[in-house]
Design an enzyme around this catalytic site. Structure first.
Site, short mmCIF file in Angstrom:
data_model
loop_
_atom_site.label_atom_id
_atom_site.label_comp_id
_atom_site.label_asym_id
_atom_site.label_seq_id
_atom_site.Cartn_x
_atom_site.Cartn_y
_atom_site.Cartn_z
N GLU A 1 19.05 29.22 -7.06
CA GLU A 1 18.74 27.79 -7.00
C GLU A 1 18.58 27.35 -5.55
O GLU A 1 18.84 26.21 -5.20
CB GLU A 1 19.81 26.93 -7.73
N ASP B 1 19.15 23.55 -1.68
CA ASP B 1 20.00 24.12 -2.73
C ASP B 1 20.35 23.01 -3.73
O ASP B 1 20.73 21.90 -3.33
CB ASP B 1 21.28 24.68 -2.07
N1 LIG Z 1 19.39 28.48 -15.03
C1 LIG Z 1 19.47 29.21 -13.94
N2 LIG Z 1 20.59 29.21 -13.21
C2 LIG Z 1 20.67 29.94 -12.10
C3 LIG Z 1 19.58 30.74 -11.69
N3 LIG Z 1 19.95 31.34 -10.54
C4 LIG Z 1 21.21 30.96 -10.25
N4 LIG Z 1 21.66 30.10 -11.18
C5 LIG Z 1 22.95 29.46 -11.30
O1 LIG Z 1 23.11 28.55 -10.24
C6 LIG Z 1 24.52 28.30 -10.11
C7 LIG Z 1 24.85 28.18 -8.66
O2 LIG Z 1 26.19 27.81 -8.59
P1 LIG Z 1 27.01 27.65 -7.26
O3 LIG Z 1 26.46 28.57 -6.20
O4 LIG Z 1 28.44 27.80 -7.59
O5 LIG Z 1 26.71 26.24 -6.75
P2 LIG Z 1 26.55 24.86 -7.46
O6 LIG Z 1 27.21 24.75 -8.78
O7 LIG Z 1 25.10 24.54 -7.44
O8 LIG Z 1 27.31 23.91 -6.46
P3 LIG Z 1 26.90 23.48 -4.99
O9 LIG Z 1 25.82 24.35 -4.51
O10 LIG Z 1 28.15 23.64 -4.20
O11 LIG Z 1 26.48 22.05 -5.09
C8 LIG Z 1 25.22 29.46 -10.80
O12 LIG Z 1 25.83 29.00 -11.98
C9 LIG Z 1 24.10 30.42 -11.16
O13 LIG Z 1 24.31 31.08 -12.38
C10 LIG Z 1 18.42 30.76 -12.50
O14 LIG Z 1 17.43 31.43 -12.22
N5 LIG Z 1 18.41 29.98 -13.61
#
Ligand SMILES: Nc1nc2c(ncn2[C@@H]2O[C@H](COP(=O)(O)OP(=O)(O)OP(=O)(O)O)[C@@H](O)[C@H]2O)c(=O)[nH]1
Length: 547
Positions: free
Chosen positions: A468, A425
């Site tokens: 992600e 992740d």
């Molecule tokens: N650009 C982009 N962003 C994505 C996609 N799928 C998910 N996200 C973003 O990934 C982010 C995941 O955020 P969180 O689950 O809060 O986790 P994080 O900010 O990575 O923090 P930690 O995992 O705790 O380190 C969110 O802002 C989603 O909008 C995608 O296909 N493209």
């Protein structure tokens, strides 16, 4: 021509020689049957005419393929004449039968003198010796672009060399045969010497180079100048290395697809072997099944992209076989092409309505066969990929990667080999999106996907599990080895410089690993890896933790 192609050519020639020998031997039987037709009474003539019709049908379908198109056409005419008699169910009169016998005699005499027409150039898609690691040559008057691309692209395993003078570029091209030339083009005009060199590189038959242009600004005139140089991409400074890497990956993935697989079902052993050689010569894999009853086994083991099906076989017809194939959901997407000397379009359409996608009329030239099969296979592969692959990263989608993990668990149970499941992740990814926008976020996701594909083995399963999040299955791998591999990837990823809004930044990911317990379900194993991932996040991120 490579040794393999030489070998195939030789086999094709041997096959032609055997065909001609068999043909010559067969004429005495044909003549005997035609003689019987002459003498047959009212009740016996149909069965003899049927047998002869089948012989000429087979000859019409095969002679052209073995370089005797004229013989094939004449055989077709005789087949049709017999068909006309049988259709109206009226015994031909003596004169018609005598004329028929004379034509058969004439054909038999002629066939020994007919010259084989060997096919001209065969269809051979360009040789692909590409790996996922590209050789990149940067030509720039200042060394900065080279340095930047070097540090950005080396983590992906690409080799980057930078040169600043035309003479050095010439030498580097000869020595390294680059996959990609990155041309720094501050102005629209390019000196003639450089243009000529680029042109030669692009047209190299053995190893064509792809051109990417780096310009100073986003403008129509600059883009047009790049297009006129034959560029496959135009980037502006400061270059976004992740976007360039994406382009390179797309290019390489396209070129290094696994070879298309074609299953040939035809009871005519020689003809099927000929098709097999032609398809192999065109760079595809081909498997022959001569007995229709064995087709399902052939399908299971070979997993073809395309099925070539003979229409007339003794035990069951092509359309019947096609319907059996379509009974199984898993083969619904595989195109079926009928191969037949059937010229009646209504019968062709009937066959297509039952099942099947296309009709190729025999005789078909070797070139047309190879091109048709290649195009069908390519399209089928693209569609299959679209159904199972994530569009942003090209990795397996959530449901598919879970299925593949289940398969791997079953395999590990049988083979008693170790299997590791990993959950990855991106760290603080929300911040990346918030600060640089979703598009840049997408590039980060794609870069990690590319890096995983680059660094893991072909046998490893890689999927995009969520936005992600990534799920991996590493067969035949110890937990220690998997930890080392993931740590290595983690460090490489951390070193990739991303750029947006004139700022450079880097990203990290966390990973949770679990040795698969084959007594547990795939969901339970994923859950264990997920808990380890949670531990990695909790312990400060940018780390690998074990379940
Ligand atoms: N650009 C982009 N962003 C994505 C996609 N799928 C998910 N996200 C973003 O990934 C982010 C995941 O955020 P969180 O689950 O809060 O986790 P994080 O900010 O990575 O923090 P930690 O995992 O705790 O380190 C969110 O802002 C989603 O909008 C995608 O296909 N493209």
């Amino acid at each position: 021509m490579s040794a393999k192609r030489d070998d195939i050519q030789q086999q094709l020639e041997q096959l032609r020689a055997s065909y001609l020998a068999q043909l010559q031997q067969g004429w005495s039987d044909v003549m005997a049957e035609a003689g019987q037709l002459l003498e047959a009474d009212n009740s016996g003539w149909q069965s003899i005419a049927q047998a002869l019709k089948l012989r000429f049908h087979t000859l019409a379908g095969s002679a052209g393929t073995f370089g005797l198109p004229e013989l094939g056409q004449q055989a077709k005419a005789l087949e049709m004449e017999l068909g006309a008699w049988l259709d109206i169910d009226r015994r031909p009169d003596l004169t018609s039968k005598q004329q028929f016998l004379e034509r058969v005699q004439e054909l038999s005499n002629h066939s020994s003198h007919q010259q084989q027409q060997l096919p001209s150039t065969l269809f051979q898609p360009s040789d692909d010796e590409f790996t996922r690691k590209a050789r990149i040559l940067v030509f720039s008057k200042d060394g900065q672009l080279g340095q930047q691309l070097h540090s950005a692209l080396e983590p992906f395993g690409h080799q980057v060399q930078s040169v600043q003078q035309l003479e050095l570029l010439r030498a580097a091209v000869l020595e390294r045969q680059p996959d990609v030339l990155m041309l720094d083009m501050p102005q629209q005009r390019v000196p003639q010497g450089l243009k000529t060199l680029i042109n030669t590189m692009q047209k190299d038959e053995q190893h064509p180079t792809v051109l990417f242009v780096v310009g100073e600004k986003e403008s129509f005139a600059h883009s047009l100048a790049a297009v006129r140089l034959g560029a496959a991409g135009y980037f502006i400074k400061p270059v976004n290395a992740a976007a360039i890497e994406l382009r390179i990956q797309r290019l390489l993935t396209k070129r290094q697809q696994a070879r298309f697989r074609v299953l040939i079902v035809d009871d005519d052993v020689m003809l099927a072997r000929h098709y097999q050689l032609i398809i192999e010569q065109a760079g595809m894999e081909a498997k022959v099944v001569n007995d229709p009853a064995k087709m399902l086994i052939g399908l299971q083991g070979f997993q073809p992209d395309v099925i070539l099906l003979d229409v007339n076989m003794p035990e069951c017809s092509g359309p019947e076989l096609a319907q059996i194939i379509r009974f199984k959901d898993e083969w619904l997407g595989v195109p079926i092409i009928y191969l037949s000397s059937e010229t009646d379009s209504q019968r062709q359409l009937d066959a297509l309505v039952k099942a099947g996608d296309d009709f190729i009329s025999k005789p078909i030239t070797d070139q047309a066969l190879a091109v048709t099969v290649f195009a069908r296979a390519q399209r089928a592969r693209q569609l299959a990929e679209m159904m199972t692959r994530d569009s942003l990263t090209g990795l397996l989608q959530h449901a598919t990667v879970k299925d593949r993990l289940s398969d791997e668990i079953a395999k590990a149970k049988r083979s008693k080999q170790e299997l590791v499941v990993a959950m990855l992740d991106l760290d603080h990814f929300k911040k990346v999106n918030d600060q640089y926008g979703h598009l840049i976020g997408d590039q980060v996701i794609s870069s990690l996907a590319n890096l995983l594909q680059q660094k893991l083995r072909k046998t490893d399963v890689i999927g995009r599990y969520g936005g992600e999040e990534f799920l991996l299955a590493l067969p035949d791998c110890s937990l220690q080895k998997a930890t080392d591999i993931l740590n290595n990837i983690r460090q490489s990823f951390q070193a990739i410089p991303f750029s947006a809004q004139e700022q450079s930044f880097s990203c990290t990911f966390s990973a949770g690993l679990a040795r698969v317990d084959t007594q547990l379900s795939s969901d339970e194993n994923i859950e264990r890896a997920d808990q380890a991932l949670y531990k990695a996040k909790h312990n400060g991120r940018n780390r690998v933790e074990l379940a």
